[in-house]
Design a protein around this motif. Structure first.
Motif, PDB file in Angstrom:
ATOM      1  N   ASP A 211       1.254  -5.553   0.199  1.00  0.00           N
ATOM      2  CA  ASP A 211       1.617  -4.510  -0.737  1.00  0.00           C
ATOM      3  C   ASP A 211       1.409  -4.993  -2.082  1.00  0.00           C
ATOM      4  O   ASP A 211       2.092  -6.082  -2.506  1.00  0.00           O
ATOM      5  CB  ASP A 211       2.923  -4.222  -0.327  1.00  0.00           C
ATOM      6  CG  ASP A 211       3.777  -3.352  -1.146  1.00  0.00           C
ATOM      7  OD1 ASP A 211       3.588  -3.369  -2.458  1.00  0.00           O
ATOM      8  OD2 ASP A 211       4.232  -2.438  -0.605  1.00  0.00           O
TER       9      ASP A 211
ATOM     10  N   PHE B 222       2.521  -6.092   3.841  1.00  0.00           N
ATOM     11  CA  PHE B 222       2.698  -4.654   3.982  1.00  0.00           C
ATOM     12  C   PHE B 222       3.379  -4.461   5.412  1.00  0.00           C
ATOM     13  O   PHE B 222       2.891  -4.816   6.352  1.00  0.00           O
ATOM     14  CB  PHE B 222       1.237  -3.645   3.857  1.00  0.00           C
ATOM     15  CG  PHE B 222       1.528  -2.228   3.768  1.00  0.00           C
ATOM     16  CD1 PHE B 222       1.812  -1.794   2.586  1.00  0.00           C
ATOM     17  CD2 PHE B 222       1.355  -1.522   5.020  1.00  0.00           C
ATOM     18  CE1 PHE B 222       1.983  -0.449   2.480  1.00  0.00           C
ATOM     19  CE2 PHE B 222       1.570  -0.368   4.966  1.00  0.00           C
ATOM     20  CZ  PHE B 222       1.933   0.576   3.804  1.00  0.00           C
TER      21      PHE B 222
ATOM     22  N   THR C 112     -10.092  -0.063  -0.665  1.00  0.00           N
ATOM     23  CA  THR C 112     -11.326  -0.318   0.180  1.00  0.00           C
ATOM     24  C   THR C 112     -12.076  -1.501  -0.618  1.00  0.00           C
ATOM     25  O   THR C 112     -13.115  -1.977   0.003  1.00  0.00           O
ATOM     26  CB  THR C 112     -12.376   0.671   0.037  1.00  0.00           C
ATOM     27  OG1 THR C 112     -12.554   1.153  -1.336  1.00  0.00           O
ATOM     28  CG2 THR C 112     -11.559   1.983   0.624  1.00  0.00           C
TER      29      THR C 112
ATOM     30  N   THR D 120      -6.601 -12.209   3.517  1.00  0.00           N
ATOM     31  CA  THR D 120      -6.325 -12.537   2.117  1.00  0.00           C
ATOM     32  C   THR D 120      -6.481 -14.203   2.381  1.00  0.00           C
ATOM     33  O   THR D 120      -6.065 -14.663   3.150  1.00  0.00           O
ATOM     34  CB  THR D 120      -4.826 -12.251   1.782  1.00  0.00           C
ATOM     35  OG1 THR D 120      -4.900 -10.847   1.539  1.00  0.00           O
ATOM     36  CG2 THR D 120      -4.509 -12.896   0.679  1.00  0.00           C
TER      37      THR D 120
ATOM     38  N   ASN E  62      -6.430  -8.870   0.362  1.00  0.00           N
ATOM     39  CA  ASN E  62      -6.706  -7.606   1.335  1.00  0.00           C
ATOM     40  C   ASN E  62      -5.454  -6.796   1.001  1.00  0.00           C
ATOM     41  O   ASN E  62      -4.390  -7.084   1.339  1.00  0.00           O
ATOM     42  CB  ASN E  62      -6.709  -7.794   2.613  1.00  0.00           C
ATOM     43  CG  ASN E  62      -6.731  -6.900   3.516  1.00  0.00           C
ATOM     44  OD1 ASN E  62      -6.961  -5.751   3.214  1.00  0.00           O
ATOM     45  ND2 ASN E  62      -6.271  -7.157   4.775  1.00  0.00           N
ATOM     46  N   ILE E  63      -5.568  -5.711   0.264  1.00  0.00           N
ATOM     47  CA  ILE E  63      -4.628  -4.837  -0.160  1.00  0.00           C
ATOM     48  C   ILE E  63      -4.489  -3.764   0.526  1.00  0.00           C
ATOM     49  O   ILE E  63      -5.614  -3.150   0.711  1.00  0.00           O
ATOM     50  CB  ILE E  63      -4.572  -4.703  -1.775  1.00  0.00           C
ATOM     51  CG1 ILE E  63      -4.464  -5.813  -2.832  1.00  0.00           C
ATOM     52  CG2 ILE E  63      -3.437  -3.629  -2.267  1.00  0.00           C
ATOM     53  CD1 ILE E  63      -3.532  -6.830  -2.565  1.00  0.00           C
ATOM     54  N   GLU E  64      -3.302  -3.197   1.270  1.00  0.00           N
ATOM     55  CA  GLU E  64      -3.140  -2.090   1.929  1.00  0.00           C
ATOM     56  C   GLU E  64      -3.784  -0.786   0.932  1.00  0.00           C
ATOM     57  O   GLU E  64      -3.148  -0.843   0.045  1.00  0.00           O
ATOM     58  CB  GLU E  64      -1.728  -1.872   2.588  1.00  0.00           C
ATOM     59  CG  GLU E  64      -1.641  -0.662   3.303  1.00  0.00           C
ATOM     60  CD  GLU E  64      -2.329  -0.896   4.689  1.00  0.00           C
ATOM     61  OE1 GLU E  64      -2.460   0.337   5.286  1.00  0.00           O
ATOM     62  OE2 GLU E  64      -2.362  -1.885   5.128  1.00  0.00           O
ATOM     63  N   GLY E  65      -4.429  -0.079   1.576  1.00  0.00           N
ATOM     64  CA  GLY E  65      -5.002   1.186   1.034  1.00  0.00           C
ATOM     65  C   GLY E  65      -6.158   1.136   0.136  1.00  0.00           C
ATOM     66  O   GLY E  65      -6.780   2.065  -0.611  1.00  0.00           O
TER      67      GLY E  65
ATOM     68  N   ARG F 284     -11.119  -8.579   7.152  1.00  0.00           N
ATOM     69  CA  ARG F 284     -10.198  -7.975   6.233  1.00  0.00           C
ATOM     70  C   ARG F 284      -9.060  -9.304   5.957  1.00  0.00           C
ATOM     71  O   ARG F 284      -8.115  -9.105   6.791  1.00  0.00           O
ATOM     72  CB  ARG F 284      -9.611  -6.734   6.037  1.00  0.00           C
ATOM     73  CG  ARG F 284     -10.873  -5.983   5.736  1.00  0.00           C
ATOM     74  CD  ARG F 284     -10.381  -4.407   5.539  1.00  0.00           C
ATOM     75  NE  ARG F 284      -9.595  -4.269   4.550  1.00  0.00           N
ATOM     76  CZ  ARG F 284      -9.590  -3.212   3.612  1.00  0.00           C
ATOM     77  NH1 ARG F 284     -10.416  -2.398   3.789  1.00  0.00           N
ATOM     78  NH2 ARG F 284      -8.526  -3.234   2.776  1.00  0.00           N
TER      79      ARG F 284
ATOM     80  N   LYS G 240      -3.130  -9.943   7.756  1.00  0.00           N
ATOM     81  CA  LYS G 240      -2.247  -8.786   7.559  1.00  0.00           C
ATOM     82  C   LYS G 240      -2.626  -8.445   6.093  1.00  0.00           C
ATOM     83  O   LYS G 240      -2.687  -9.081   5.395  1.00  0.00           O
ATOM     84  CB  LYS G 240      -0.901  -8.806   7.690  1.00  0.00           C
ATOM     85  CG  LYS G 240      -0.375  -8.991   9.062  1.00  0.00           C
ATOM     86  CD  LYS G 240       0.915  -8.988   9.297  1.00  0.00           C
ATOM     87  CE  LYS G 240       1.257  -9.248  10.768  1.00  0.00           C
ATOM     88  NZ  LYS G 240       2.806  -9.280  10.959  1.00  0.00           N
ATOM     89  N   SER G 241      -2.575  -7.086   5.763  1.00  0.00           N
ATOM     90  CA  SER G 241      -2.566  -6.623   4.284  1.00  0.00           C
ATOM     91  C   SER G 241      -1.467  -6.990   3.458  1.00  0.00           C
ATOM     92  O   SER G 241      -0.401  -6.732   4.137  1.00  0.00           O
ATOM     93  CB  SER G 241      -2.957  -5.110   4.163  1.00  0.00           C
ATOM     94  OG  SER G 241      -2.336  -4.315   4.711  1.00  0.00           O
TER      95      SER G 241
END
Length: 118
Positions: free
Chosen positions: A35, A118, A67, A95, A62-65, A93, A32-33
């Motif tokens: 925040d 996130f 690329t 982390t 892997n950060i939400e939003g 993607r 999961k991404s």
């Protein structure tokens, strides 16, 4: 036994030395991404409060939003975030983050990280 030698092999008995027996590493992988604001706050506060226990933090985030991959590193101080390469369409993607320090407790780190998803 004579003079610290084993009778059978005549070799010295060496006591294993481990000066760093309380140093641990804890690695995590999340699909999961994260925040970014929550994660930055968590790492900054954790290092401020327990900084003496943490020797290094390294990770690809892997950060939400975003690329691009976000790289995090810390050596006994505030975390530093650097833009990495673009995520490729064929890449998963995820982390990957590792903490190295003294007597790190996995369950505490995991609980804090999960609160930053996130």
């Amino acid at each position: 036994m004579v003079s610290g030698k084993t009778p059978a092999s005549n070799s010295l008995l060496l006591k294993p030395e481990n000066h760093h027996h309380d140093i641990t590493s804890q690695s995590f992988i999340y699909n999961k991404s994260f925040d970014l604001i929550k994660l930055r706050h968590y790492l900054t506060v954790m290092l401020f409060i327990q900084g003496a226990s943490f020797y290094r933090i390294k990770g690809i985030l892997n950060i939400e939003g975003l690329t691009k991959k976000l790289i995090v590193q810390s050596v006994k101080s505030s975390p530093v975030f650097i833009d990495g390469e673009e995520w490729q369409p064929y890449e998963i993607r995820e982390t990957k983050i590792v903490f190295i320090g003294k007597k790190l407790k996995r369950e505490i780190l995991e609980k804090g990280l999960k609160q930053c998803l996130f």
